[in-house]
Design an enzyme around this catalytic site. Sequence first.
Site, short mmCIF file in Angstrom:
data_model
loop_
_atom_site.label_atom_id
_atom_site.label_comp_id
_atom_site.label_asym_id
_atom_site.label_seq_id
_atom_site.Cartn_x
_atom_site.Cartn_y
_atom_site.Cartn_z
CB SER A 8 -0.91 0.01 1.23
OG SER A 8 -1.49 1.30 1.34
CG HIS A 33 -3.79 -1.51 -1.73
ND1 HIS A 33 -4.88 -2.28 -2.09
CD2 HIS A 33 -4.22 -0.72 -0.72
CE1 HIS A 33 -5.92 -1.97 -1.34
NE2 HIS A 33 -5.55 -1.01 -0.49
CG ASP A 35 -5.15 2.53 0.61
OD1 ASP A 35 -6.08 1.69 0.57
OD2 ASP A 35 -4.00 2.25 0.99
CG MET A 37 -8.54 7.18 1.76
SD MET A 37 -7.81 7.25 3.40
CE MET A 37 -6.87 5.72 3.42
CG HIS A 66 -9.25 0.02 -0.72
ND1 HIS A 66 -8.67 -0.14 0.52
CD2 HIS A 66 -10.59 -0.01 -0.50
CE1 HIS A 66 -9.61 -0.28 1.44
NE2 HIS A 66 -10.79 -0.19 0.85
CG MET A 68 -11.41 3.18 1.75
SD MET A 68 -9.83 3.19 2.61
CE MET A 68 -8.73 3.19 1.21
CG MET A 138 -11.72 -2.65 4.85
SD MET A 138 -10.15 -2.28 4.04
CE MET A 138 -9.27 -1.38 5.33
CG ASP A 176 -6.19 -2.82 3.03
OD1 ASP A 176 -5.14 -2.58 3.64
OD2 ASP A 176 -6.80 -1.99 2.33
C1 DX5 Z 1 -6.42 1.67 5.33
C2 DX5 Z 1 -5.96 1.30 3.94
C3 DX5 Z 1 -4.85 0.34 3.91
C4 DX5 Z 1 -3.58 0.81 4.59
C5 DX5 Z 1 -2.87 -0.40 5.09
O1 DX5 Z 1 -7.64 2.29 5.26
O2 DX5 Z 1 -7.03 0.73 3.19
O3 DX5 Z 1 -4.56 -0.08 2.57
O4 DX5 Z 1 -2.72 1.54 3.75
O5 DX5 Z 1 -1.79 0.01 5.84
P1 DX5 Z 1 -1.20 -0.86 7.03
O6 DX5 Z 1 -0.66 -2.11 6.39
O7 DX5 Z 1 -0.17 0.01 7.61
O8 DX5 Z 1 -2.35 -1.17 7.95
ZN ZN Z 2 -6.51 -0.22 1.23
#
Ligand code: DX5
Ligand code: ZN
Length: 217
Positions: A8, A33, A35, A37, A66, A68, A138, A176
């Site tokens: 990630s 990956h 993220d 947001m 991903h 969110m 998650m 994740d």
């Molecule tokens: C959290 C993200 C994850 C995050 C994981 O909301 O979806 O992908 O980056 O990071 P670690 O491995 O540090 O929990």
């Molecule tokens: Zn994620």
Amino acid sequence: MSVIISPSLLSVDFLELKTEIERLNQIDDLWLHLDIMDAHFVPNLTFGEPVLNKLKTISKHKLDAHFMVTNPDLFADSFKDVGLHNFTFHWEAVTHHDRLIDKLKSMYPSVGISLNPSTPINVIPPYLLGKIDLVLLMSVNPGFGGQKFIPEIVDKVIELDQLRHAHGFNFQIQVDGGINDQNAGYLIQAGANNLVAGSYIFSAPNKDYLSRINKIR
Ligand code: DX5
Ligand code: ZN
């Protein structure tokens, strides 16, 4: 199924984005990956299409996004030229799941549904599980890297894996949040075949990401 590791990017030093992507290019068989947001579905804001348009020109890995976000339908359109391999949206954010899945399937090679830790698996009817390519469970509440793994998620992986076998589906089970060398083995044994890890990989001494990735594998 072999296990895919999807580092990630949230945990990298964004001032060194290019160098970090080049470091990951030296490792084979990864997804990357991403993220996304929106500061609405989750209380954090990350990066979007302008950053990914640059990133896609230097990463050799499949881009695993991903989302969110409250309105993934909107993002489906605006991200269509970013070169994503996988588009995962959150079940909790959407009303018309079936319609969105059909739209995404016509636009992206792989489509995933993500469930928050407190969302049970049985909210997804089996006929929709048969349409998709990935379920992301998650193992922390989404929004931030570096949180503590919720161990009860291992049972959720077992439940989903049983459902997958019972119906003969072949979607990937991705997990994740808070993944490290202590819990990865349990998750893989339970049936997970795609693991996202941020802080564990990117906090490796001397930036030796490969050794951390191998420990998870
Ligand atoms: C959290 C993200 C994850 C995050 C994981 O909301 O979806 O992908 O980056 O990071 P670690 O491995 O540090 O929990
Ligand atoms: Zn994620």
